[in-house]
Design a protein around this motif. Structure first.
Motif, short mmCIF file in Angstrom:
data_model
loop_
_atom_site.label_atom_id
_atom_site.label_comp_id
_atom_site.label_asym_id
_atom_site.label_seq_id
_atom_site.Cartn_x
_atom_site.Cartn_y
_atom_site.Cartn_z
N ILE A 311 0.83 -1.20 0.00
CA ILE A 311 0.00 0.00 0.00
C ILE A 311 0.87 1.25 0.00
N GLY A 312 1.94 1.24 0.80
CA GLY A 312 2.84 2.39 0.83
C GLY A 312 3.42 2.71 -0.53
N VAL A 315 0.25 3.84 -3.19
CA VAL A 315 -0.37 5.16 -2.99
C VAL A 315 0.62 6.30 -3.25
N SER A 433 -7.23 0.35 2.98
CA SER A 433 -6.16 1.36 3.05
C SER A 433 -5.84 1.91 1.67
N PHE A 437 -6.41 5.99 0.63
CA PHE A 437 -5.25 6.87 0.45
C PHE A 437 -4.79 7.05 -1.00
N TYR A 438 -5.25 6.23 -1.94
CA TYR A 438 -4.70 6.32 -3.30
C TYR A 438 -5.16 7.55 -4.06
N LYS A 453 2.09 11.14 3.51
CA LYS A 453 1.11 10.10 3.21
C LYS A 453 1.55 8.75 3.77
N SER A 454 2.87 8.47 3.73
CA SER A 454 3.38 7.20 4.28
C SER A 454 3.14 7.11 5.78
N VAL A 457 -0.62 6.46 6.26
CA VAL A 457 -0.94 5.08 5.88
C VAL A 457 -0.47 4.11 6.95
N TYR A 461 -3.02 1.78 8.90
CA TYR A 461 -2.93 0.35 8.61
C TYR A 461 -2.53 -0.44 9.85
#
Length: 488
Positions: A311-312, A315, A433, A437-438, A453-454, A457, A461
Motif C-alpha cells: 500500500i505504501g 499510494v 487502506s 489513500f490512493y 502520506k506514508s 498510511v 494500517y
C-alpha cells in the motif's frame, strides 16, 4: 517463534537499510550517473548472472542446509562441507570451456538487438560464480543459526560498494564502462568477506571424503539446480528477454519498476534466512503440528508487513515518478502488476522451505519447469505487443500460477494450511487502506507528499491491524515497543 522473531527483525532491519541504499542507487544514482544505456546493460548482466547462479552453485547452498543435521559428528560435518565446496566444479569447469571456445557464438546471439552487450557477456558467468559461492558460505552460517551478518554483507555491504563506485563515475574517476567491469570486483569482494566470516563461525577441517549418502546428495543437488533455476528464471527472465526485443535503455526503466515492486518481498527474504533451517529441523523430527503453526504464523505475519509495504508503494508511486528522469514513468503499470504477484507469494509464508525439505520437491519442480516454458512463451507473445507492460503481464501470470501450485501441493499432500480467518481480515485492511489513500495527495513537494502520506498510511494500517489482532507476532512486537516508550 522466539529465535525466528529476533533474527527476522534484525534481518528485516538490515535488509531494509540495504534496500534504502539500493533505492538511492536504483532510483537516482544509476539513472543520473550511468545513463539509460549503461544502466540497462547492468540490469541485463545482473539478471543473466542471477539466472546462472543456481547452476554455478550446483544447488549445494540448499543441500548443505537440508543434510547438515543428519551428520552426528563434527568430523562428518566437516567432510560434508568440503565435499559440497568441491561439487560446483563439476559444472563450472565445463561451462568455462564452453564459454572460452564458443564466446563469439554466444555473445553474438545475446547482442543481436543491442550490440553493446557483446563485449560484456563474459562477465555474466564470473558474477554468477561469485553469487553462487557466496550463497554456499552463507548457508554454512545459516545452519549455525548465524544469519544476520550474512544479511548485512548481502544487503548492505554490496550496495555500499556499488554506491562508492557510482560516486566514482559521478566524479569522473572512472567511466560508466569501467563501472560495469568493476561489478565483478564488487561481487568477488563480498564473496571473500562471506568466506572469512563463515570460517570464523565454524572452521572445518578440510578433508575430501565421499559421504555415505552421496547418491541422495547428488539427487537433491540436481533438483535444487533445476528448482533454483525455475525460481530465478521466473524472476529475471523478463529482463533477460527484453534485451532481444527492445532497446536496452528500456531495461533500465523496467529495472527501476521491478526494484520498487521487489521491496514487498523483503520481509519474506529476511524471515526465510532463519525459518529455512528451523523448517528443515522440524520436518526431520516429524513435528507436524509445530510446523503447521510456524506455517500459519509466518503467513499472516508476512501478509501484514507485506500489505503495508504494498500500500505504501502504490499510494505514492505517481509522486515518486514525478521526480525521476523522463521515460521511467513507463514502468508505473509494471509496479502494480509485479507488486500484486509479490504480495500473493508473500502470504504463502515459509512455503518454499517446506517444499524444498519434503519428498514432494521433485513433483513441484517439474511443474515449475513447465511454468518456465510458459513464462518464456508468454514473454515472446506479450513483449512485442505491449513492451515493458507485456513482460510484467507474463511475469504476473507465471508467478501466480507457480505460487498457487506450490500452495496446493503443501495443502493436499502434507496436510499443512497457511491461512486463517485473519487472512481475509488482513486482505480487507489492505484493500481499505488503498481505497482511502490512493486517490488524494497533498499539494506539497513530492518528497514531502510521500513522507506525510506514508506516515498516515502506516498509522491507519498498523492501528487497524493491531486493533483487530490480525497477527499475534506483530502485536507482540508493537506491545514491546509501546512498553519501552511508555517506560521512558
Amino acid at each position: 517463534m522466539g529465535i525466528v522473531i529476533k533474527q527476522s527483525i534484525k534481518n528485516t532491519i538490515i535488509t531494509y537499510i540495504g534496500f534504502g541504499i539500493g533505492a538511492i542507487n536504483t532510483l537516482f544514482m544509476y539513472a543520473q550517473f550511468l545513463g539509460d544505456t549503461f544502466y540497462g546493460l547492468v540490469g541485463f548482466i545482473l539478471s543473466a548472472a542471477n539466472i546462472m547462479m543456481p547452476l554455478m552453485a550446483f544447488g549445494v547452498h540448499n543441500t548443505l542446509v537440508k543434510f547438515y543435521n543428519e551428520y552426528e559428528t563434527e568430523e562428518k560435518k566437516s567432510q560434508f562441507l568440503t565435499f559440497v565446496l568441491v561439487l560446483p566444479l563439476l559444472i563450472i569447469l565445463p561451462i568455462s570451456l564452453m564459454g572460452f571456445f564458443g564466446y563469439h557464438q554466444i555473445a553474438s546471439l545475446l547482442s543481436q538487438k543491442n550490440q553493446i552487450v557483446y563485449d560484456y557477456v563474459w562477465q555474466i558467468p564470473v558474477i554468477g560464480l561469485c553469487m553462487g559461492y557466496f550463497e554456499i558460505f552463507y548457508a554454512w552460517v545459516k545452519v549455525h543459526m548465524q544469519s544476520v551478518y550474512g544479511s548485512f554483507v548481502k544487503e548492505v555491504l554490496l550496495r555500499v560498494l556499488i554506491s562508492i563506485f557510482l560516486f566514482a563515475v559521478y566524479f569522473d574517476y572512472i567511466s560508466p564502462k569501467q563501472f560495469v567491469f568493476a561489478l565483478m570486483g564488487i561481487y568477488f569482494a563480498t564473496l571473500v568477506v562471506m568466506f572469512i566470516y563463515a570460517m570464523r563461525v565454524k572452521k572445518p577441517s578440510f578433508n575430501l571424503v565421499f559421504p555415505d549418502n552421496i547418491k541422495a546428495i547428488f539427487t537433491y543437488c540436481f533438483f535444487i539446480i533445476l528448482s533454483g533455476s525455475v525460481a530465478t528464471l521466473l524472476l529475471d527472465v523478463d529482463k533477460f528477454m527484453l534485451n532481444f526485443y527492445i532497446d536496452i535503455n528500456n531495461i533500465a526503466f523496467y529495472s527501476v519498476a521491478i526494484f520498487i515492486a521487489t521491496v514487498i518481498a523483503v520481509p519474506s527474504r529476511a524471515m526465510h534466512q532463519i525459518t529455512y533451517p528451523i523448517t528443515a529441523k522440524l520436518m526431520s523430527e516429524k513435528k507436524h503440528d509445530e510446523l503447521n503453526e510456524l506455517y500459519k504464523k509466518s503467513s499472516i505475519t508476512l501478509q501484514v508487513i507485506g500489505g503495508l509495504i504494498l500500500i505504501g508503494i502504490l499510494v505514492n508511486i505517481n509522486q515518486l515518478y514525478t521526480v525521476m528522469p523522463a521515460g521511467y514513468s513507463d514502468g508505473v503499470a509494471v509496479v502494480f502488476l509485479i507488486g500484486v504477484s509479490k504480495y500473493f507469494d508473500l502470504i504463502l509464508g515459509n512455503n518454499n522451505s517446506i517444499i524444498f525439505n519434503s519428498k514432494y520437491y521433485r513433483a513441484v519442480l517439474f511443474l515449475g519447469l513447465f511454468l518456465v516454458f510458459l513464462t518464456v512463451s508468454l514473454n515472446m507473445i506479450f513483449i512485442p505487443l505491449y513492451g515493458l507492460n507485456g513482460a510484467a503481464i507474463a511475469t504476473l501470470i507465471s508467478i501466480t500460477l507457480y505460487s498457487l501450485a506450490k500452495l496446493l501441493f503443501v495443502v493436499l499432500k502434507m496436510d499443512l494450511f497457511p491461512f486463517t480467518k485473519n487472512t481475509i481480515t488482513a486482505l480487507g485492511v489492505t484493500l481499505l487502506s488503498f481505497v482511502v489513500f490512493y486517490y488524494w495527495d497533498f499539494s506539497f513537494h513530492p518528497f514531502v507528499n510521500i513522507i506525510l502520506k506514508s506516515i498516515l498510511v502506516t498509522i491507519f494500517y498498523l492501528g487497524l491491524s493491531y486493533y483487530l489482532k490480525i497477527s499475534s507476532d506483530i502485536n507482540f512486537v508493537m506491545n514491546s515497543v509501546l512498553k519501552k516508550n511508555f517506560k521512558k
